[in-house]
Design a protein around this motif. Sequence first.
Motif, mmCIF file in Angstrom:
data_model
loop_
_atom_site.group_PDB
_atom_site.id
_atom_site.type_symbol
_atom_site.label_atom_id
_atom_site.label_comp_id
_atom_site.label_asym_id
_atom_site.label_seq_id
_atom_site.Cartn_x
_atom_site.Cartn_y
_atom_site.Cartn_z
ATOM 1 N N PRO A 199 -12.609 2.108 -4.753
ATOM 2 C CA PRO A 199 -11.359 2.364 -4.017
ATOM 3 C C PRO A 199 -11.146 1.378 -2.865
ATOM 4 O O PRO A 199 -10.017 0.958 -2.615
ATOM 5 N N ALA A 200 -12.217 1.015 -2.169
ATOM 6 C CA ALA A 200 -12.072 0.066 -1.056
ATOM 7 C C ALA A 200 -11.579 -1.280 -1.568
ATOM 8 O O ALA A 200 -10.694 -1.914 -0.968
ATOM 9 N N GLU A 201 -12.121 -1.734 -2.676
ATOM 10 C CA GLU A 201 -11.686 -3.013 -3.250
ATOM 11 C C GLU A 201 -10.243 -2.918 -3.733
ATOM 12 O O GLU A 201 -9.448 -3.852 -3.576
ATOM 13 N N THR A 202 -9.894 -1.779 -4.327
ATOM 14 C CA THR A 202 -8.529 -1.593 -4.808
ATOM 15 C C THR A 202 -7.531 -1.670 -3.667
ATOM 16 O O THR A 202 -6.467 -2.286 -3.779
ATOM 17 N N ALA A 203 -7.856 -1.041 -2.551
ATOM 18 C CA ALA A 203 -6.959 -1.102 -1.390
ATOM 19 C C ALA A 203 -6.787 -2.533 -0.909
ATOM 20 O O ALA A 203 -5.677 -2.969 -0.567
ATOM 21 N N LEU A 204 -7.877 -3.299 -0.903
ATOM 22 C CA LEU A 204 -7.778 -4.695 -0.468
ATOM 23 C C LEU A 204 -6.964 -5.531 -1.447
ATOM 24 O O LEU A 204 -6.329 -6.510 -1.067
ATOM 25 N N VAL A 205 -6.992 -5.155 -2.744
ATOM 26 C CA VAL A 205 -6.148 -5.851 -3.723
ATOM 27 C C VAL A 205 -4.680 -5.634 -3.393
ATOM 28 O O VAL A 205 -3.865 -6.569 -3.429
ATOM 29 N N VAL A 206 -4.305 -4.387 -3.057
ATOM 30 C CA VAL A 206 -2.912 -4.106 -2.691
ATOM 31 C C VAL A 206 -2.506 -4.932 -1.473
ATOM 32 O O VAL A 206 -1.450 -5.571 -1.450
ATOM 33 N N VAL A 207 -3.367 -4.940 -0.460
ATOM 34 C CA VAL A 207 -3.067 -5.707 0.756
ATOM 35 C C VAL A 207 -2.956 -7.197 0.432
ATOM 36 O O VAL A 207 -2.055 -7.895 0.918
ATOM 37 N N GLY A 208 -3.874 -7.695 -0.410
ATOM 38 C CA GLY A 208 -3.845 -9.105 -0.764
ATOM 39 C C GLY A 208 -2.594 -9.481 -1.529
ATOM 40 O O GLY A 208 -2.014 -10.560 -1.318
ATOM 41 N N LEU A 209 -2.156 -8.632 -2.429
ATOM 42 C CA LEU A 209 -0.934 -8.917 -3.189
ATOM 43 C C LEU A 209 0.276 -8.978 -2.272
ATOM 44 O O LEU A 209 1.183 -9.795 -2.474
ATOM 45 N N ARG A 210 0.316 -8.115 -1.283
ATOM 46 C CA ARG A 210 1.442 -8.115 -0.334
ATOM 47 C C ARG A 210 1.529 -9.437 0.425
ATOM 48 O O ARG A 210 2.609 -9.821 0.882
ATOM 49 N N GLN A 211 0.431 -10.137 0.543
ATOM 50 C CA GLN A 211 0.408 -11.380 1.311
ATOM 51 C C GLN A 211 0.772 -12.602 0.479
ATOM 52 O O GLN A 211 0.852 -13.701 1.011
ATOM 53 N N HIS A 212 0.973 -12.408 -0.819
ATOM 54 C CA HIS A 212 1.312 -13.520 -1.706
ATOM 55 C C HIS A 212 2.793 -13.466 -2.078
ATOM 56 O O HIS A 212 3.314 -12.379 -2.375
ATOM 57 N N PRO A 213 3.467 -14.584 -2.089
ATOM 58 C CA PRO A 213 4.872 -14.599 -2.544
ATOM 59 C C PRO A 213 4.951 -14.096 -3.985
ATOM 60 O O PRO A 213 4.196 -14.514 -4.847
ATOM 61 N N GLY A 214 5.854 -13.171 -4.217
ATOM 62 C CA GLY A 214 5.998 -12.624 -5.559
ATOM 63 C C GLY A 214 4.976 -11.575 -5.908
ATOM 64 O O GLY A 214 4.940 -11.108 -7.047
ATOM 65 N N GLY A 215 4.117 -11.180 -4.967
ATOM 66 C CA GLY A 215 3.083 -10.203 -5.279
ATOM 67 C C GLY A 215 3.502 -8.766 -5.028
ATOM 68 O O GLY A 215 2.780 -7.839 -5.383
ATOM 69 N N ASP A 216 4.683 -8.569 -4.430
ATOM 70 C CA ASP A 216 5.116 -7.199 -4.116
ATOM 71 C C ASP A 216 5.280 -6.340 -5.359
ATOM 72 O O ASP A 216 4.898 -5.174 -5.385
ATOM 73 N N GLN A 217 5.859 -6.898 -6.417
ATOM 74 C CA GLN A 217 6.074 -6.120 -7.636
ATOM 75 C C GLN A 217 4.741 -5.707 -8.262
ATOM 76 O O GLN A 217 4.581 -4.584 -8.744
ATOM 77 N N LEU A 218 3.773 -6.646 -8.253
ATOM 78 C CA LEU A 218 2.448 -6.305 -8.787
ATOM 79 C C LEU A 218 1.792 -5.206 -7.956
ATOM 80 O O LEU A 218 1.142 -4.301 -8.501
#
Length: 337
Positions: free
Chosen positions: A258-277
């Motif tokens: 779960p901790a890694e999954t949360a960081l994946v969400v945060v990381g995607l938010r920081q990438h252009p075009g990652g919001d949909q993912l």
Amino acid sequence: MSSPGSSPVRGGWLDPSKGFHADVQPRKRQLAFALRSLCRLLRSTDPHRPGDTPPLLREAAKRLGCTQDSLSRYLNRARIPRAEFIKRLYDEARADATASGQEADITLEALLALHTSALDEQRGRDHPELDDQLDVLTEQIKAPCAACENRHQKQQRDASRLRSVRREITRLRTEVAELKAERSELRATEAGLRADLAALRAQPLLPVPRPPRDRQQRTKDTRAARQLVAQATELSSTGREDLASTLIRQTTAEVMTPAETALVVVGLRQHPGGDQLADDLIHVYGRDQEKEDVMAVAVELHDEGAADDAGAILRASLGHRAGVAPRDQAASASYRT
């Protein structure tokens, strides 16, 4: 004589409208008309050409045991072939016509009669008793055959449908090959990510008491999340969003904590075009995973300052378990906000 094989072939050596040299006498012209009609019954045996097509001049000459120049002279000039050539052409044309469901509209005897008349004409002799017979044969050669024309049209339609089916088969095979390649790429990417995560987790921690948020463990979680985010966003940037989304869903559900999954969400938010993912991951994870894992992800997201995402994943989980329709979930989310 008329048959599907003798339909006009414009512009080629079998063109029925091709004229004769001035020295070609009438009986030789009648013989030439009959020879041309038989040649139009021939089918190509070249494996690189469609099966129901006339042969090229060189291919026909080779089959008939003569040169290209000789064949052209037989059909268009005053030169009269030997009787052996006449018989061979008749046999070859009749065999091809039978294989195509057609028939030659002249008998070998009638053809040889034309041949004899042309030879006599060339030698200055005449056979008045053959004139009427030759005139009848000439009319038969020129007369259209309705049944043959209908068969020819049906063959053309069948050939067109066959070409369409072959094109569709080729398209589907290409599509299947592309899907297999994408699946192989996804499996290779997932396997590499699993190996990387296993290697990270296999690294020993220092023998010191772990505080509530162990820095070494935190570093491993961050590195694993960054690897997944990098691979997914690279796939998305090349137009393969579905492949990227599948990679994220499978890896977070089967491999990551779960901790890694949360960081994946945060990381995607920081990438252009990652919001949909990120939105897709929140929805699917909240819907499919155990509530303890969902709550753990929500806590991690809240600690990372992503309170909106934490609320979204909890709403996705609660909405699924309560059987709330997607429209009702959206209304509920709006109300709580």
